[in-house]
Design an enzyme around this catalytic site. Structure first.
Site, mmCIF file in Angstrom:
data_model
loop_
_atom_site.group_PDB
_atom_site.id
_atom_site.type_symbol
_atom_site.label_atom_id
_atom_site.label_comp_id
_atom_site.label_asym_id
_atom_site.label_seq_id
_atom_site.Cartn_x
_atom_site.Cartn_y
_atom_site.Cartn_z
ATOM 1 N N ASP A 92 24.875 5.814 6.825
ATOM 2 C CA ASP A 92 25.198 6.688 7.952
ATOM 3 C C ASP A 92 26.149 5.945 8.889
ATOM 4 O O ASP A 92 25.804 4.905 9.453
ATOM 5 C CB ASP A 92 23.899 7.034 8.683
ATOM 6 C CG ASP A 92 24.014 8.270 9.539
ATOM 7 O OD1 ASP A 92 25.153 8.681 9.809
ATOM 8 O OD2 ASP A 92 22.961 8.804 9.940
ATOM 9 N N ASP B 89 30.675 11.563 7.278
ATOM 10 C CA ASP B 89 30.144 10.286 7.765
ATOM 11 C C ASP B 89 28.764 9.929 7.212
ATOM 12 O O ASP B 89 28.072 9.079 7.760
ATOM 13 C CB ASP B 89 30.092 10.289 9.295
ATOM 14 C CG ASP B 89 29.267 11.442 9.860
ATOM 15 O OD1 ASP B 89 28.795 12.282 9.069
ATOM 16 O OD2 ASP B 89 29.100 11.503 11.088
ATOM 17 N N GLU B 90 28.388 10.543 6.098
ATOM 18 C CA GLU B 90 27.101 10.224 5.486
ATOM 19 C C GLU B 90 27.197 10.293 3.973
ATOM 20 O O GLU B 90 27.915 11.129 3.422
ATOM 21 C CB GLU B 90 26.017 11.212 5.924
ATOM 22 C CG GLU B 90 25.561 11.092 7.343
ATOM 23 C CD GLU B 90 24.412 12.051 7.632
ATOM 24 O OE1 GLU B 90 23.256 11.687 7.352
ATOM 25 O OE2 GLU B 90 24.677 13.164 8.105
#
Length: 394
Positions: free
Chosen positions: A10, A106-107
């Site tokens: 993350d 973003d993960e």
């Protein structure tokens, strides 16, 4: 871990962190990415941790953020640049396993099962990955290690930013029983209020009730979710979708405004289009996934001509969203994807009538190529970045 092993990566306050990295003079200062306080419908996309100390969070109206943090640095987002940085991080992750599920820009979730013979203990590998990303990109990520994707996601939230947490095999239920309800991924503010009103204040309160009671109080979907989550049971099938590519985001609170939902959908669409171009893939089928506040989930799709640009993908996705959108039901999660993807872009040559899509595709490919060679280049799409976007708080 002897069974399945998942690592959730993350990126910490991703958009704001990229801006702070690119502007060293902003380091340690409150940076708010989204729009400007003078823009009437502007909302916060991502706030740096310094800004969060003032109470600023994603999806908050920028005018409200300005009231809380008048000395903050307010900037429009640069989605193309963020996509390039994200791609670099995904390339690093791909060095350790081919089984990567990129959940959003973003993960990502990595299946590390069986990699121990190559890279050693999974917890050591997680820290190695964190160090490599920091060295190569100047950005920090938080990681969680567990036996399921869902628990790995929760673990990644424990020690943010730049943190690591592992849930030992066999401790899944113990971990959940000690997790505050507000920390359970998927339970938003309104849902938490509803649970408190019904006498549920902890995960232990949920664990004590049989599934029939939970379904009666909260409905079939949400009741089943709560029963499973309190026991550390995987929420969704581990089976990886074949021949599809998607992006999704979970909102910090339920979204009931169509403009806000479309803004988030636009960000997801352009991020997904750049992944298609980068991997030289094409598709005719677009789908939109919506999870409502009651945890019911719907997916709507449409098959037509080949998708040739981010504009085209967004317009198709927006029409699908409008079919299912309702002001009566808030949206918790929104996703966009393509199915039956094909290698190569040859199929696009078969478009009988071209209304500028080939030019758009050529332009986006040129931007992607330029950004790959010169990451510092700033190129923005006026409509996309004159408004702000949503991102979960990382």
């Amino acid at each position: 871990m002897s069974g399945k092993t998942y690592l959730h990566v993350d990126m910490d306050a991703f958009f704001a962190s990229v801006e702070q990295r690119d502007h060293p003079e902003w380091k340690g200062k409150p940076v708010i990415v989204g729009g400007l306080p003078t823009e009437r419908r502007s909302v916060v996309s991502t706030a740096s941790y310094e800004a969060r100390a003032f109470g600023v969070h994603s999806a908050m109206p920028t005018q409200r953020a300005y009231e809380l943090c008048p000395n903050g640095i307010y900037v429009h987002g640069n989605m193309k640049h963020y996509s390039e940085v994200s791609s670099k991080i995904m390339e690093i992750l791909s060095n350790y396993t081919p089984d990567i599920d990129q959940i959003s820009i973003d993960e990502a979730s990595l299946d590390l099962t069986g990699t121990q013979m190559l890279f050693g203990p999974s917890d050591d590998l997680a820290r190695k990955i964190q160090a490599e990303i920091l060295t190569e990109t100047g950005l920090t990520v938080s990681c969680g290690l567990a036996s399921t994707k869902y628990l790995a996601k929760l673990a990644s939230e424990v020690n943010k930013p730049n943190g690591f947490f592992m849930i030992p095999e066999g401790d899944e239920e113990k971990f959940m029983l000690n997790l505050p309800l507000k920390k359970v991924w998927g339970i938003g503010g309104k849902t938490l209020e509803r649970m408190n009103a019904s006498g549920f204040f902890t995960t232990r309160d949920v664990h004590e009730k049989p599934i029939e009671v939970l379904k009666m109080v909260f409905g079939e979907a949400m009741g089943t979710f709560l029963f499973n989550v309190a026991r550390g049971i995987e929420m969704e099938s581990e089976k990886k979708k074949s021949h599809s590519l998607s992006n999704e985001t979970t909102f910090p609170f339920d979204i009931k405004d169509i403009y806000a939902a479309e803004t988030a959908l636009m960000e997801l669409s352009y991020s997904l289009m750049f992944r298609l171009l980068k991997e030289e893939l094409c598709s005719r089928t677009v789908f939109v996934k919506i999870r409502f506040e009651d945890f019911s989930t719907v997916t709507v799709q449409e098959t037509g001509e080949f998708i040739t640009s981010g504009d085209m993908l967004f317009e198709k996705a927006k029409k699908l969203l409008e079919k299912k959108f309702s002001v009566e039901k808030g949206i918790r999660l929104l996703g966009v994807g393509v199915q039956n993807v094909e290698k190569g872009l040859e199929g696009n040559q078969g478009v009988l009538f071209d209304f500028g899509e080939k030019k758009k595709m050529a332009l986006e490919k040129a931007v992607l190529k330029l950004k790959s060679k010169h990451p510092e280049t700033k190129i923005q799409k006026a409509r996309l970045f004159s408004k702000s976007h949503f991102s979960g708080e990382k």
